[in-house]
Design an enzyme around this catalytic site. Structure first.
Site, PDB file in Angstrom:
ATOM      1  N   CYS A 198      76.725  78.123  95.747  1.00 36.38           N
ATOM      2  CA  CYS A 198      75.489  78.485  96.453  1.00 36.38           C
ATOM      3  C   CYS A 198      75.191  79.978  96.438  1.00 36.38           C
ATOM      4  CB  CYS A 198      75.552  77.984  97.890  1.00 36.38           C
ATOM      5  SG  CYS A 198      75.935  76.227  98.045  1.00 36.38           S
ATOM      6  N   HIS A 238      70.314  81.516 102.553  1.00 34.86           N
ATOM      7  CA  HIS A 238      70.667  80.247 101.940  1.00 34.86           C
ATOM      8  C   HIS A 238      70.348  79.117 102.912  1.00 34.86           C
ATOM      9  CE1 HIS A 238      72.649  77.123  99.832  1.00 34.86           C
ATOM     10  NE2 HIS A 238      73.700  77.070 100.629  1.00 34.86           N
ATOM     11  N   ASN A 253      69.928  71.406 101.136  1.00 33.57           N
ATOM     12  CA  ASN A 253      70.713  72.463 100.495  1.00 33.57           C
ATOM     13  C   ASN A 253      70.633  72.290  98.977  1.00 33.57           C
ATOM     14  OD1 ASN A 253      72.711  74.150  99.456  1.00 33.57           O
ATOM     15  ND2 ASN A 253      74.229  73.625 101.003  1.00 33.57           N
TER      16      ASN A 253
END
Length: 334
Positions: free
Chosen positions: A114, A253, A283
């Site tokens: 990520c 994020h 996500n």
């Protein structure tokens, strides 16, 4: 004079297929209310069987190039940050290079989960500033739906697919003021796909035990993320000789709304200065930050001269943050 690297254009692409929380009520012991309360997610985008990471990357790249008024032949380098490449090799970046006709570009992937987009953007910044390359495509893209166990409530509800891209090049003012990257391999088992590499090559046993899907220790990742998102942002601000009061907009994020809210609190920011699209997309790993950045720019939330903080964390464990003084005017999109 030293060159300044900045963002010349942004783009993103989301698959058309939407899966809402009610879909998971049919598969496991969960509910729309439980998912929203615990994560902030209402729905996510998912690729169809013919869509790949390189396909999503290509779509986002073309939009970023259009925004930057850049021809394919002018692209010098393509960096794709992804944990879900089309294949182990060749790189997804090479597939994008062919798709967009960037005949003069070098290409490679990085695998930082990520945090990948911020890592890739940092690499691009160095290449521009040391005059190695002029126009660099940086892409964060994932097809995480292809590596999920849809019987695992701890992971299946969290992730979605998408791609975001930027063009990094020289700017006359503003630009990428600082970046801060970090890692802690002691947390390697908190978030991983165990099989498929040289340690556990594909076998009957690895497939039966679902070791080719995302495995996560949710509590450990949550505690790490709540701490590191604020710390990384403050470190990047320090490197830019700024403080939290200088932030005009935060693009974090998109993993969990509680993590985002904790980050904003640590930076003493009101949530109207924080971009959130977690509810729509879940996500998207390396794609989360660039997709949010592109949307914020399109919606006029980011304006020339604003100080923007990008921050993310991911498997590895890894983290990264960057401070950008926004260099381009809005209104570039038709």
């Amino acid at each position: 004079m030293n060159k300044k690297a900045g963002i010349l254009g942004t783009g993103s692409y989301l698959p058309k297929k939407i899966i809402d929380n009610f879909h998971f009520e049919k598969l496991m012991d969960t509910s729309d209310e439980w998912i929203k309360t615990r994560t902030g997610i209402s729905e996510r985008r998912v690729v169809d069987e013919n869509e790949t990471t390189s396909y999503l990357s290509t779509k986002a790249a073309l939009e970023a190039m259009k925004c930057a008024n850049l021809n394919p032949q002018e692209v010098d380098l393509i960096i794709v940050a992804t944990a879900t490449p089309d294949m182990i090799f060749p790189s997804t970046a090479c597939l994008v290079q062919e798709n967009i006709g960037a005949i003069n570009a070098a290409a490679f992937d990085i695998s930082v989960a990520c945090s990948g987009f911020i890592y890739a953007m940092t690499i691009a910044k160095q290449f521009v500033e040391n005059n190695t390359y002029k126009n660099i495509l940086v892409i964060g893209a994932e097809t995480l739906s292809k590596v999920l166990d849809y019987e695992d409530r701890t992971t299946a509800i969290l992730f979605g697919d998408g791609a975001g891209a930027v063009v990094i090049g020289e700017v006359n003012e503003g630009g990428i003021l600082s970046t801060h990257l970090g890692s802690d391999g002691k947390g390697k088992d908190f978030l991983s796909i165990p099989a498929g590499g040289s340690k556990l090559p594909a076998s009957k046993e690895t497939v039966e035990n679902k070791l080719h899907t995302i495995q996560m220790s949710g509590n450990d990742v949550y505690k790490f993320a709540v701490r590191i998102m604020g710390e990384a942002s403050l470190k990047a601000l320090e490197l830019a000789n700024l403080d939290a009061n200088s932030i005009d907009y935060l693009i974090p994020h998109q993993a969990n709304i509680r993590i985002i809210e904790a980050s904003a609190k640590r930076l003493k920011l009101s949530m109207d200065k924080v971009y959130v699209n977690l509810d729509k997309y879940g996500n998207m790993s390396a794609a989360s930050v660039p997709v949010a950045l592109d949307e914020a720019f399109k919606q006029g939330k980011i304006n020339k001269g604003d100080n923007i903080v990008l921050v993310g964390f991911g498997g590895g464990l890894t983290w990264g943050a960057s401070v950008i003084n926004w260099s381009i005017q809005g209104g570039k999109y038709e």
